[in-house]
Write an enzyme that holds these catalytic residues in place. Structure first.
Site, PDB file in Angstrom:
ATOM      1  N   GLY A  22      -2.561  -1.227  12.005  1.00 66.33           N
ATOM      2  CA  GLY A  22      -3.424  -0.506  11.064  1.00 66.33           C
ATOM      3  C   GLY A  22      -4.560  -1.391  10.602  1.00 66.33           C
ATOM      4  O   GLY A  22      -4.991  -1.347   9.452  1.00 66.33           O
TER       5      GLY A  22
ATOM      6  N   GLY B  48      -9.155   0.931   5.653  1.00 63.67           N
ATOM      7  CA  GLY B  48      -9.682   0.440   4.382  1.00 63.67           C
ATOM      8  C   GLY B  48      -8.941  -0.759   3.837  1.00 63.67           C
ATOM      9  O   GLY B  48      -9.523  -1.613   3.162  1.00 63.67           O
TER      10      GLY B  48
ATOM     11  N   ARG C 166      -0.855  -7.026 -10.441  1.00 66.38           N
ATOM     12  CA  ARG C 166      -1.387  -6.239 -11.559  1.00 66.38           C
ATOM     13  C   ARG C 166      -0.729  -6.664 -12.864  1.00 66.38           C
ATOM     14  O   ARG C 166      -1.403  -6.802 -13.898  1.00 66.38           O
ATOM     15  CB  ARG C 166      -1.150  -4.752 -11.304  1.00 66.38           C
ATOM     16  CG  ARG C 166      -2.093  -4.155 -10.277  1.00 66.38           C
ATOM     17  CD  ARG C 166      -1.674  -2.761  -9.864  1.00 66.38           C
ATOM     18  NE  ARG C 166      -2.720  -2.091  -9.097  1.00 66.38           N
ATOM     19  CZ  ARG C 166      -2.501  -1.028  -8.332  1.00 66.38           C
ATOM     20  NH1 ARG C 166      -1.281  -0.525  -8.226  1.00 66.38           N
ATOM     21  NH2 ARG C 166      -3.503  -0.464  -7.675  1.00 66.38           N
TER      22      ARG C 166
ATOM     23  N   HIS D 235       8.157   1.419  -5.934  1.00 65.53           N
ATOM     24  CA  HIS D 235       6.716   1.156  -5.841  1.00 65.53           C
ATOM     25  C   HIS D 235       5.896   2.417  -6.106  1.00 65.53           C
ATOM     26  O   HIS D 235       4.893   2.675  -5.462  1.00 65.53           O
ATOM     27  CB  HIS D 235       6.390   0.577  -4.456  1.00 65.53           C
ATOM     28  CG  HIS D 235       4.958   0.159  -4.288  1.00 65.53           C
ATOM     29  ND1 HIS D 235       4.336  -0.729  -5.149  1.00 65.53           N
ATOM     30  CD2 HIS D 235       4.020   0.507  -3.366  1.00 65.53           C
ATOM     31  CE1 HIS D 235       3.081  -0.902  -4.754  1.00 65.53           C
ATOM     32  NE2 HIS D 235       2.867  -0.160  -3.672  1.00 65.53           N
TER      33      HIS D 235
END
Length: 312
Positions: free
Chosen positions: A7, A11, A153, A177
């Site tokens: 992949g 993006g 995060r 997740h």
């Protein structure tokens, strides 16, 4: 050390390819694969960056050539979240993609550590496990759902809220997740205290940070750059562990089944993948309550993944 990225032209895949070229251990091989015909060009592009990581790229329908000899397979193939979509909405599209890719992994490099970031992770990892099991090559120590984005995060939001420095291993994020299954153990961070309201607010922000990005991008995508960084950080840790270092990370794995068959928790990584599942420590009353409340959601996610492969 060979790392294969499946992949690689999307993006997340392109910035992740760049970060791996910059940060993988010296003399590593990086193999990029994507169905998109541009993939050899992506590999050629980053191959001009002067690091000792060697890069090659493969396009087309068959990833077998890219997978040959891989020690780590990193999968970020699939479609991204769009506004109004939950990670679960992605399931029907991404489940089939992952099943096909993991079948190829089982055929070509069954000994590799398989690290997946394709959402919904809570259901995708059970799919991968069942595919590997069906092929007779499943080693639960070597299959990982990368939840590092929740960890980074947490690190960033804690620093913002409290104006302190914390080490990357100070914060464990457990559970799953997506949404309520993401549970940062904020009460365990040394040298900082939170009020009950701060705990709730910070936990809620961490759980909903993905939506924050989707909305801010106004329909143009989801968290790609921070996800690429998080995936790079985990895979570099994995590579260092396979090279003999003792590394601690949180990941979504098949563990001892105490809370659910698959569960995100701190683990010690080594030459065989997961060497040890580390204790969670003492949870605050809020965290214990949140843990118990999330388990039915997590179990449903897991069941959906298993049923996709087994039909049961």
């Amino acid at each position: 050390m060979k790392v294969t990225l499946l992949g690689a032209s999307g993006g997340i895949g392109q910035p992740l390819s760049l970060l791996l070229k910059l940060h993988l251990p010296a003399e590593s091989d990086l193999s990029l694969y994507d169905v998109a015909p541009v993939t050899p060009g992506v590999a050629k592009d980053i191959s001009h960056i002067p690091t000792s990581v060697e890069v090659e790229g493969f396009g087309g329908d068959d990833p077998s050539e890219a997978l040959k000899g891989a020690d780590i397979v990193l999968i970020c193939a699939g479609v991204a979240r769009k506004p109004g979509m939950t990670r679960a909405d992605l399931f029907n599209v991404n489940a089939g993609i992952i099943q096909n890719l993991v079948e190829k992994v089982a055929q070509v490099c069954p000994q590799a550590c398989v690290c997946i970031i394709t959402n919904p992770v809570n259901s995708i990892i059970p799919i991968a496990a069942e595919v590997l099991k069906k092929a007779g090559v499943y080693d639960k120590r070597k299959l990982f759902g990368i939840t590092t984005l929740d960890t980074i995060r947490s690190e960033k939001f804690i620093v913002q809220a409290k104006n302190i420095e914390i080490n990357r291993n100070d914060i464990s994020v457990i559970g799953g997740h997506s949404g309520v299954t993401i549970l940062p153990l904020l009460s365990q961070i040394p040298h900082v205290e939170f009020t009950e309201q701060e705990l709730k607010d910070l936990t809620h922000r961490i759980q909903n940070a993905g939506t924050e990005v989707v909305e801010a991008k106004a329909g143009a995508g989801s968290a790609t750059l921070s996800m690429a960084y998080a995936a790079m950080r985990f895979v570099v840790s994995m590579a260092r562990a396979l090279n003999g270092e003792v590394i601690t990370e949180c990941a979504y794995i098949e563990g001892d089944g105490k809370f659910a068959r698959f569960f995100a928790q701190p683990v010690r990584l080594g030459k065989n993948g997961v060497e040890e599942i580390l204790p969670l420590g003492t949870l605050s009353a809020f965290e214990q309550q949140a843990l118990e409340a999330m388990l039915p959601t997590l179990q449903t996610d897991i069941d959906n993944g298993v049923k996709f492969v087994t039909g049961e």
